[in-house]
Motif scaffolding. Structure first.
Motif, PDB file in Angstrom:
ATOM      1  N   GLY A 160      10.225  -5.875   2.191  1.00 54.68           N
ATOM      2  CA  GLY A 160       8.812  -6.261   2.195  1.00 54.68           C
ATOM      3  C   GLY A 160       8.385  -6.648   0.797  1.00 54.68           C
ATOM      4  O   GLY A 160       9.047  -6.302  -0.173  1.00 54.68           O
ATOM      5  N   PHE A 161       7.300  -7.402   0.701  1.00 55.26           N
ATOM      6  CA  PHE A 161       6.756  -7.701  -0.623  1.00 55.26           C
ATOM      7  C   PHE A 161       5.353  -8.272  -0.535  1.00 55.26           C
ATOM      8  O   PHE A 161       4.675  -8.434  -1.520  1.00 55.26           O
ATOM      9  N   ARG A 162       4.885  -8.576   0.695  1.00 56.43           N
ATOM     10  CA  ARG A 162       3.598  -9.250   0.786  1.00 56.43           C
ATOM     11  C   ARG A 162       2.445  -8.289   1.050  1.00 56.43           C
ATOM     12  O   ARG A 162       1.291  -8.675   0.967  1.00 56.43           O
ATOM     13  N   GLY A 163       2.758  -7.071   1.427  1.00 54.23           N
ATOM     14  CA  GLY A 163       1.698  -6.113   1.711  1.00 54.23           C
ATOM     15  C   GLY A 163       0.855  -6.519   2.908  1.00 54.23           C
ATOM     16  O   GLY A 163      -0.352  -6.285   2.952  1.00 54.23           O
ATOM     17  N   GLU A 164       1.493  -7.124   3.920  1.00 49.78           N
ATOM     18  CA  GLU A 164       0.734  -7.638   5.051  1.00 49.78           C
ATOM     19  C   GLU A 164       0.987  -6.891   6.341  1.00 49.78           C
ATOM     20  O   GLU A 164       0.164  -6.941   7.253  1.00 49.78           O
ATOM     21  N   ALA A 165       2.129  -6.232   6.430  1.00 50.30           N
ATOM     22  CA  ALA A 165       2.556  -5.757   7.739  1.00 50.30           C
ATOM     23  C   ALA A 165       1.638  -4.698   8.311  1.00 50.30           C
ATOM     24  O   ALA A 165       1.141  -4.845   9.438  1.00 50.30           O
ATOM     25  N   LEU A 166       1.392  -3.636   7.555  1.00 43.30           N
ATOM     26  CA  LEU A 166       0.562  -2.567   8.124  1.00 43.30           C
ATOM     27  C   LEU A 166      -0.831  -3.098   8.450  1.00 43.30           C
ATOM     28  O   LEU A 166      -1.396  -2.785   9.508  1.00 43.30           O
ATOM     29  N   ALA A 167      -1.399  -3.919   7.582  1.00 44.15           N
ATOM     30  CA  ALA A 167      -2.723  -4.494   7.851  1.00 44.15           C
ATOM     31  C   ALA A 167      -2.695  -5.331   9.130  1.00 44.15           C
ATOM     32  O   ALA A 167      -3.602  -5.252   9.968  1.00 44.15           O
ATOM     33  N   GLY A 207       8.228   8.546   1.932  1.00 43.64           N
ATOM     34  CA  GLY A 207       6.857   8.842   2.322  1.00 43.64           C
ATOM     35  C   GLY A 207       5.825   8.189   1.401  1.00 43.64           C
ATOM     36  O   GLY A 207       6.186   7.570   0.394  1.00 43.64           O
ATOM     37  N   ILE A 208       4.536   8.310   1.792  1.00 39.54           N
ATOM     38  CA  ILE A 208       3.464   7.684   1.009  1.00 39.54           C
ATOM     39  C   ILE A 208       2.607   8.792   0.394  1.00 39.54           C
ATOM     40  O   ILE A 208       2.191   9.703   1.109  1.00 39.54           O
ATOM     41  N   PRO A 209       2.325   8.720  -0.916  1.00 45.16           N
ATOM     42  CA  PRO A 209       1.452   9.728  -1.529  1.00 45.16           C
ATOM     43  C   PRO A 209       0.091   9.750  -0.833  1.00 45.16           C
ATOM     44  O   PRO A 209      -0.426   8.687  -0.459  1.00 45.16           O
ATOM     45  N   ALA A 255      -1.782  -5.145   0.057  1.00 42.30           N
ATOM     46  CA  ALA A 255      -1.554  -3.914  -0.701  1.00 42.30           C
ATOM     47  C   ALA A 255      -0.074  -3.565  -0.569  1.00 42.30           C
ATOM     48  O   ALA A 255       0.415  -3.354   0.535  1.00 42.30           O
ATOM     49  N   THR A 256       0.615  -3.548  -1.687  1.00 37.72           N
ATOM     50  CA  THR A 256       2.051  -3.279  -1.657  1.00 37.72           C
ATOM     51  C   THR A 256       2.474  -2.503  -2.890  1.00 37.72           C
ATOM     52  O   THR A 256       1.859  -2.637  -3.940  1.00 37.72           O
ATOM     53  N   SER A 257       3.504  -1.705  -2.764  1.00 37.29           N
ATOM     54  CA  SER A 257       4.040  -0.993  -3.921  1.00 37.29           C
ATOM     55  C   SER A 257       5.289  -1.699  -4.439  1.00 37.29           C
ATOM     56  O   SER A 257       5.984  -1.176  -5.288  1.00 37.29           O
ATOM     57  N   LYS A 258       5.584  -2.902  -3.872  1.00 39.45           N
ATOM     58  CA  LYS A 258       6.900  -3.486  -4.141  1.00 39.45           C
ATOM     59  C   LYS A 258       6.877  -4.681  -5.087  1.00 39.45           C
ATOM     60  O   LYS A 258       7.922  -5.225  -5.426  1.00 39.45           O
ATOM     61  N   LEU A 259       5.689  -5.065  -5.468  1.00 37.60           N
ATOM     62  CA  LEU A 259       5.553  -6.312  -6.225  1.00 37.60           C
ATOM     63  C   LEU A 259       4.290  -6.196  -7.047  1.00 37.60           C
ATOM     64  O   LEU A 259       3.275  -5.690  -6.565  1.00 37.60           O
ATOM     65  N   ASP A 287      12.989   0.169   3.050  1.00 38.35           N
ATOM     66  CA  ASP A 287      12.487   0.068   1.670  1.00 38.35           C
ATOM     67  C   ASP A 287      12.158   1.445   1.111  1.00 38.35           C
ATOM     68  O   ASP A 287      12.210   1.663  -0.101  1.00 38.35           O
ATOM     69  N   ALA A 288      11.797   2.373   1.996  1.00 34.11           N
ATOM     70  CA  ALA A 288      11.451   3.725   1.538  1.00 34.11           C
ATOM     71  C   ALA A 288      12.702   4.585   1.350  1.00 34.11           C
ATOM     72  O   ALA A 288      12.604   5.777   1.075  1.00 34.11           O
ATOM     73  N   GLY A 289      13.880   3.987   1.539  1.00 33.10           N
ATOM     74  CA  GLY A 289      15.125   4.699   1.270  1.00 33.10           C
ATOM     75  C   GLY A 289      15.575   5.626   2.392  1.00 33.10           C
ATOM     76  O   GLY A 289      16.388   6.531   2.158  1.00 33.10           O
ATOM     77  N   SER A 294      10.176   6.404  13.288  1.00 28.97           N
ATOM     78  CA  SER A 294      10.153   7.579  12.414  1.00 28.97           C
ATOM     79  C   SER A 294      11.260   7.438  11.382  1.00 28.97           C
ATOM     80  O   SER A 294      12.384   7.044  11.720  1.00 28.97           O
ATOM     81  N   ASP A 295      10.951   7.778  10.138  1.00 28.90           N
ATOM     82  CA  ASP A 295      11.991   7.710   9.111  1.00 28.90           C
ATOM     83  C   ASP A 295      11.953   8.934   8.225  1.00 28.90           C
ATOM     84  O   ASP A 295      10.967   9.663   8.198  1.00 28.90           O
ATOM     85  N   ASN A 296      13.054   9.160   7.510  1.00 30.18           N
ATOM     86  CA  ASN A 296      13.122  10.262   6.564  1.00 30.18           C
ATOM     87  C   ASN A 296      13.138   9.736   5.126  1.00 30.18           C
ATOM     88  O   ASN A 296      13.812  10.275   4.263  1.00 30.18           O
ATOM     89  N   GLU A 317      11.770  -2.324   8.350  1.00 30.26           N
ATOM     90  CA  GLU A 317      11.898  -2.786   6.957  1.00 30.26           C
ATOM     91  C   GLU A 317      11.194  -1.826   6.007  1.00 30.26           C
ATOM     92  O   GLU A 317      11.697  -1.521   4.927  1.00 30.26           O
ATOM     93  N   ASN A 318      10.027  -1.335   6.419  1.00 31.81           N
ATOM     94  CA  ASN A 318       9.325  -0.372   5.560  1.00 31.81           C
ATOM     95  C   ASN A 318      10.142   0.907   5.395  1.00 31.81           C
ATOM     96  O   ASN A 318      10.222   1.462   4.306  1.00 31.81           O
ATOM     97  N   ALA A 319      10.753   1.361   6.486  1.00 33.48           N
ATOM     98  CA  ALA A 319      11.552   2.583   6.419  1.00 33.48           C
ATOM     99  C   ALA A 319      12.754   2.383   5.486  1.00 33.48           C
ATOM    100  O   ALA A 319      13.080   3.243   4.676  1.00 33.48           O
TER     101      ALA A 319
HETATM  102  P1  ADP Z   1       5.040  -4.363   2.186  1.00 35.21           P
HETATM  103  O1  ADP Z   1       6.177  -3.735   2.907  1.00 35.21           O
HETATM  104  O2  ADP Z   1       5.154  -5.848   2.128  1.00 35.21           O
HETATM  105  O3  ADP Z   1       4.795  -3.751   0.836  1.00 35.21           O
HETATM  106  P2  ADP Z   1       3.422  -3.153   4.245  1.00 35.21           P
HETATM  107  O4  ADP Z   1       2.075  -3.492   4.752  1.00 35.21           O
HETATM  108  O5  ADP Z   1       4.540  -3.202   5.182  1.00 35.21           O
HETATM  109  O6  ADP Z   1       3.710  -4.115   3.031  1.00 35.21           O
HETATM  110  O7  ADP Z   1       3.363  -1.719   3.596  1.00 35.21           O
HETATM  111  C1  ADP Z   1       2.421  -1.467   2.583  1.00 35.21           C
HETATM  112  C2  ADP Z   1       2.893  -0.342   1.685  1.00 35.21           C
HETATM  113  O8  ADP Z   1       2.887   0.889   2.411  1.00 35.21           O
HETATM  114  C3  ADP Z   1       4.310  -0.490   1.205  1.00 35.21           C
HETATM  115  O9  ADP Z   1       4.380  -1.269   0.026  1.00 35.21           O
HETATM  116  C4  ADP Z   1       4.754   0.941   0.964  1.00 35.21           C
HETATM  117  O10 ADP Z   1       4.345   1.378  -0.297  1.00 35.21           O
HETATM  118  C5  ADP Z   1       3.947   1.716   1.998  1.00 35.21           C
HETATM  119  N1  ADP Z   1       4.746   2.041   3.194  1.00 35.21           N
HETATM  120  C6  ADP Z   1       4.687   1.441   4.390  1.00 35.21           C
HETATM  121  N2  ADP Z   1       5.538   1.994   5.272  1.00 35.21           N
HETATM  122  C7  ADP Z   1       6.180   2.985   4.615  1.00 35.21           C
HETATM  123  C8  ADP Z   1       7.210   3.927   4.972  1.00 35.21           C
HETATM  124  N3  ADP Z   1       7.751   3.964   6.189  1.00 35.21           N
HETATM  125  N4  ADP Z   1       7.607   4.816   4.013  1.00 35.21           N
HETATM  126  C9  ADP Z   1       7.065   4.781   2.777  1.00 35.21           C
HETATM  127  N5  ADP Z   1       6.116   3.905   2.395  1.00 35.21           N
HETATM  128  C10 ADP Z   1       5.651   3.017   3.278  1.00 35.21           C
END
Ligand code: ADP
Ligand code: MG
Length: 606
Positions: A93-100, A62-64, A76-80, A36-38, A57-59, A32-34
């Protein structure tokens, strides 16, 4: 124990438990993150069913570098940004929970490079604690590697199923995302072997061929969006594929639904699909379907379930009806007559990607390349063919026939080509010829279908059922049954069975439907009541339906009954105008078809 605020690490593990249940949950969040990152290419590698290693792995974008650390923080999320955004979510995604959450229960290494930056970043975390962050060279995009999942939560680890089960969950999940995003190229490698890939062609059909195999896919029908049933309903677009009635499975798990690109579980919508096959599929069998349901984001609440597997609709009835209409439309319009060669009840391996069992139900091996033949009804428009008979809408019922015709021929458009009766085989089947070849029609099943549709048409027109009144027949039931009968008197009367209480558990039968006039009334009533009691007919939505089916079954001509030529013609003329002439009300086929080409091939004329 005194009340205490839990340490962060413990709180994080508890929260992680909600989102990350098993290896497939990690794969889901990372895909889902990949997306969302297009990304348009996503590769998933898995070892030991995901226990040892999961790498996605995705293309994508990316994250700054200066945000990488933050991505691992909870919420922490960039989507909401504001609460209101929740009403119009277009990202997965929208809750900023997955990576944590993932970081709380594993050892994670994330390497990423934002497409606008020259250097990438690698960050490592373990059991919820940051281990290292450093600059690195990397292609644009993101690679997340999750090792030793649940290493610090032994309870969760213990609950994992065998590697092969976890692998199956992962394959199923990746396959589903590939269906929802046909424009994205997915590749799944498990234990070093490629298990699935999609081409990213953008065509759902291509993904389904990969997922199901060509054999199964070629028995699926395309579902196209319909205009809304009413102007005041929200627009709901339903697109996808659904199985021809002859292709079916023993459970509902092959009905896959996506809402705005999200795979969801929804019992009600699943039922909408099943119901669209009403009377077309045998009881206890279910279709395969892959349906993309699209509607405006503000019509769906996606924030109701921890793993986002369920959604809530603002207008659930509109969605239900859109799904049911679209599927029904596809099935009724395109369902082919089962071909002579293909066993219409052939079973299919229950595996997701299963290879087809190479035998029909009767044990007969399937000839390779067997295909059902699509009849092109357009080619049979009345008047086009020289040997066509006069239009038969008002075809008179032959006077001397024993076939009860119910309410006369229904005034419906033709749904079968005109068939010319040739004769009867084994006092069971009618042989007929049509423009596209030879048809073998099961006289009992066909007659059941005719009577059923006539009954239903009559009910829709609110006409009373013709009755045969009786002098003095009484029936006695067991106490519990008698109670049911007493409660069902109105229902029974509506369909022509007039019963009255006669003291104790005995009832007097005053009338039965005229269709059943020549049958023993006591037997007929007992059979109907037995149907009301049994739960054996789950395909019938209501008691009422069971009752109607029983009447039709009882009244229909039997196998073993010799029919006159006129009787056969009368039956075929009526069948030609049934809404669903190809199956009986219980979903069994009414006819088999051998095309001219099949005959030519069988006789070696090709
Ligand atoms: P969410 O997807 O709900 O925002 P995540 O914990 O999954 O929360 O991810 C946190 C943030 O990390 C995302 O909002 C996004 O900005 C960044 N991120 C995570 N995975 C990727 C990825 N594969 N490519 C680009 N950005 C990512
Ligand atoms: Mg996410």
């Amino acid at each position: 124990m005194p009340i205490r605020v839990l340490p962060d690490v413990v709180a994080a593990q508890i929260a992680a438990g909600e989102v990350i249940e098993r290896p497939a949950s990690v794969v889901k969040e990372l895909i889902e993150n990949a997306l969302d990152a297009g990304a348009d290419t996503i590769t998933i590698e898995v070892d030991d069913g995901g226990r040892r290693m999961i790498r996605v792995s995705d293309n994508g974008g990316g994250i700054p570098a200066d945000e990488v650390e933050l991505a691992f923080a909870r919420h922490a999320t960039s989507k909401l940004q504001v609460v209101d955004d929740l009403n119009r979510i277009t990202t997965l995604g929208f809750r900023g929970e997955a990576l944590a959450s993932i970081a709380a229960v594993s050892r994670v290494t994330l390497t990423t490079r934002h497409h606008d930056e020259v250097a990438g970043t690698t960050i490592q975390a373990e059991g919820g604690e940051l281990r290292s962050v450093r600059a690195t060279g990397a292609p644009s995009g993101t690679v997340v590697e999750v090792a030793n999942l649940f290493f610090n939560t032994p309870a969760r680890l213990k609950f994992l199923k065998s590697d092969s089960t976890e692998r199956r969950h992962i394959t199923q999940l990746v396959t589903r995302y590939a269906m929802a995003y046909p424009q994205v190229r997915f590749r799944l490698v498990q234990e070093g072997r490629e298990q699935f890939h999609s081409t990213g062609s953008g065509d759902l059909a291509d993904v389904l061929v990969e997922a199901f195999g060509l054999d199964t896919f070629s028995d699926m029908l395309e579902v196209s969006p319909l205009p809304p049933a009413r102007a005041d309903l929200p627009e709901v677009e339903v697109y996808g594929f659904t199985s021809a009635p002859a292709l079916n499975r023993a459970n509902r798990s092959h009905i896959v639904l996506f809402v705005n690109g999200r795979a969801i579980a929804d019992q009600s919508l699943t039922y909408a699909v099943v119901q669209a096959y009403h009377t077309l599929i045998p009881n206890g069998r279910y279709p395969l379907a892959v349906l993309m349901i699209s509607l405006a984001p503000q019509e769906v609440d996606v924030n109701v379930h921890p793993t986002k597997a369920e959604v809530r609709f603002r207008a659930p009835d509109a969605v239900f009806s859109a799904v049911q209409r679209a599927v029904r439309n596809a099935v009724v319009a395109q369902a082919p007559v089962p071909s002579m060669q293909g066993d219409p009840y052939r079973d299919v391996d229950e595996g997701w990607r299963g290879s087809r069992t190479e035998a029909g139900r009767g044990g007969r091996p399937l000839v390779p390349g067997e295909r059902q033949l699509q009849m092109d009804l357009d080619a049979f428009t009345p008047g086009r063919r020289a040997h066509q008979r006069p239009d038969t809408a008002a075809f008179p019922r032959p006077a001397d026939t024993d076939i009860p015709s119910g309410l006369g021929a229904p005034a419906r458009p033709r749904t079968l080509p005109v068939l010319r009766v040739i004769g009867q085989v084994g006092a069971m089947y009618i042989v007929a010829e049509g423009p596209a070849g030879l048809y073998l029609i099961d006289q009992h099943a066909a007659h059941e279908r005719i009577l059923y549709e006539q009954f239903m048409a009559q009910q829709a027109a609110m006409e009373p059922v013709a009755q045969q009144t009786l002098a003095s027949v009484t029936v006695e039931f067991a106490p519990a049954t008698a109670q049911l009968v007493a409660e069902s008197l109105d229902l029974l009367a509506k369909w022509g069975f007039v019963l009255e209480e006669f003291g104790g558990t005995t009832f007097r039968v005053r009338a039965v439907p005229a269709l059943l006039a020549d049958q023993e009334p006591g037997d007929v009533v007992r059979a109907v009541v037995q149907d009301l009691e049994s739960e054996q007919d789950p395909g019938a939505a209501t008691l009422e339906e069971r009752l109607v089916r029983r009447v039709c079954k009882t009244a229909a001509v039997k196998a073993g009954q010799t029919l006159s030529f006129e009787e056969m013609e009368g039956l075929i003329r009526q069948l030609e105008r049934c809404e669903s002439p190809r199956t009986c009300p219980h979903g069994r086929p009414t006819m088999l078809h051998i095309s001219g080409e099949d005959l030519a091939r069988q006789f070696g004329r090709e």
